[in-house]
Design an enzyme around this catalytic site. Structure first.
Site, short mmCIF file in Angstrom:
data_model
loop_
_atom_site.label_atom_id
_atom_site.label_comp_id
_atom_site.label_asym_id
_atom_site.label_seq_id
_atom_site.Cartn_x
_atom_site.Cartn_y
_atom_site.Cartn_z
N LYS A 159 0.83 -1.21 0.00
CA LYS A 159 0.00 0.00 0.00
C LYS A 159 0.87 1.27 0.00
CE LYS A 159 -2.08 -1.24 3.85
NZ LYS A 159 -1.42 -2.53 4.09
N ARG A 193 -9.92 0.71 8.01
CA ARG A 193 -9.42 -0.63 8.34
C ARG A 193 -10.46 -1.47 9.06
NH1 ARG A 193 -3.63 0.31 8.39
NH2 ARG A 193 -2.55 -1.60 8.85
N ARG A 235 11.64 -5.72 4.77
CA ARG A 235 11.39 -4.28 4.59
C ARG A 235 12.25 -3.47 5.56
NH1 ARG A 235 5.61 -2.05 5.36
NH2 ARG A 235 5.85 -3.19 7.32
N ARG A 295 11.02 -1.53 11.42
CA ARG A 295 9.95 -1.01 12.28
C ARG A 295 9.79 -1.84 13.55
NH1 ARG A 295 4.99 0.06 8.14
NH2 ARG A 295 3.98 -1.32 9.64
N ARG A 336 -0.65 -8.99 13.21
CA ARG A 336 -1.15 -8.03 12.20
C ARG A 336 -1.91 -8.78 11.11
NH1 ARG A 336 4.19 -5.45 10.71
NH2 ARG A 336 3.10 -4.40 9.04
#
Ligand code: AP5
Length: 215
Positions: A13, A88, A127, A162, A173
């Site tokens: 996203k 969400r 990531r 992160r 998640r």
């Protein structure tokens, strides 16, 4: 353009929102980035959100709607906006509908980024993100690495992993996404505004969105 990007954590996203905003100047609004900046700045919002985020749970709808109610009325949104990570939940989608009606705005498109689970898991563990709050460029140690000494190629700040990228938080998640966010696919399908794109190529996804908006 005024669009919503739906998709599991790691579906791309943020990556797609950045590409789309270069394309026509629409502003990327990432509730995840807003919350991470609030956590870093230790604001009241950040202190309230931090625990939920680190556990991989959703922040309460009321906090998110306070943020978005104000954000969508800022002047830069007049050029259009790409909502990355919002709504969400069904209550957030209902609240967004009411807010847009009040502002006399409509959405052009809701895009569902459909990416296989094994690709998502691989992407989330590889990531990295620029630590500069006003940059937040997204990297991937395999497909888009930062500089060899771990710096952002755009602004030179340190590129980091992160806090919600522990194995446990990633698992939470994904469960939260399936329970709370995936039902929005059906919600927007019924409204006739949904375009699902199954691809792992950013170029293909951006082209698919551009084509759907022109229709
Ligand atoms: P948020 O920041 O929104 O996290 P997320 O939805 O889990 O999504 P991600 O940012 O992890 O992934 P992405 O889909 O943007 O993928 P990306 O482009 O980075 O939210 C974080 C937390 O904040 C939530 O868990 C929650 O607690 C809270 N929160 C936020 N919004 C909320 C809301 N509305 N309500 C309640 N709580 C909320 O890509 C991933 C990786 O893949 C990158 O390394 C990238 O380089 C790579 N990649 C992407 N596309 C490609 C490609 N085509 N080819 C190769 N690599 C690619």
């Amino acid at each position: 353009m005024r669009i919503v990007l739906l998709g599991a954590p790691g579906a791309g996203k943020g990556t797609i929102a950045k590409l789309l905003s270069i394309f026509d100047g629409s502003v990327q609004i990432s509730t995840g980035d807003i919350l991470r900046n609030a956590v870093k700045a230790k604001t009241k919002l950040g202190n309230e959100a931090q625990g939920y985020m680190e556990r991989g749970e959703l922040v309460p709808d009321s906090l998110i709607m306070d943020i978005m109610g104000a954000r969508l009325q800022e002047p830069d949104c007049k050029k259009g906006f790409i909502l990355d990570g919002f709504p969400r939940t069904i209550p957030q989608a209902d609240a967004l509908k009411g807010l847009l009606k009040k502002l006399n705005l409509t959405l052009d498109l809701v895009v569902n980024l459909d990416v296989p689970r094994e690709v998502i898991l691989d992407r989330l563990t590889t990531r990295r993100t620029c630590s500069n709050p006003s940059c937040q460029e997204i990297y991937n140690i395999k497909s888009k690495p930062p500089t060899p000494d771990g710096k952002c190629k755009k602004c030179g700040w340190k590129v980091v992993q992160r806090d919600d990228e522990t194995e446990e938080a990633i698992g939470n998640r994904l469960v939260t996404y399936n329970e709370k966010t995936a039902p929005l696919i059906d919600y927007y399908q019924k409204e006739g505004s949904l375009k699902s794109i199954s691809s792992t190529s950013s170029e293909e996804i951006v082209a698919g969105i551009a084509k759907a908006i022109k229709k």
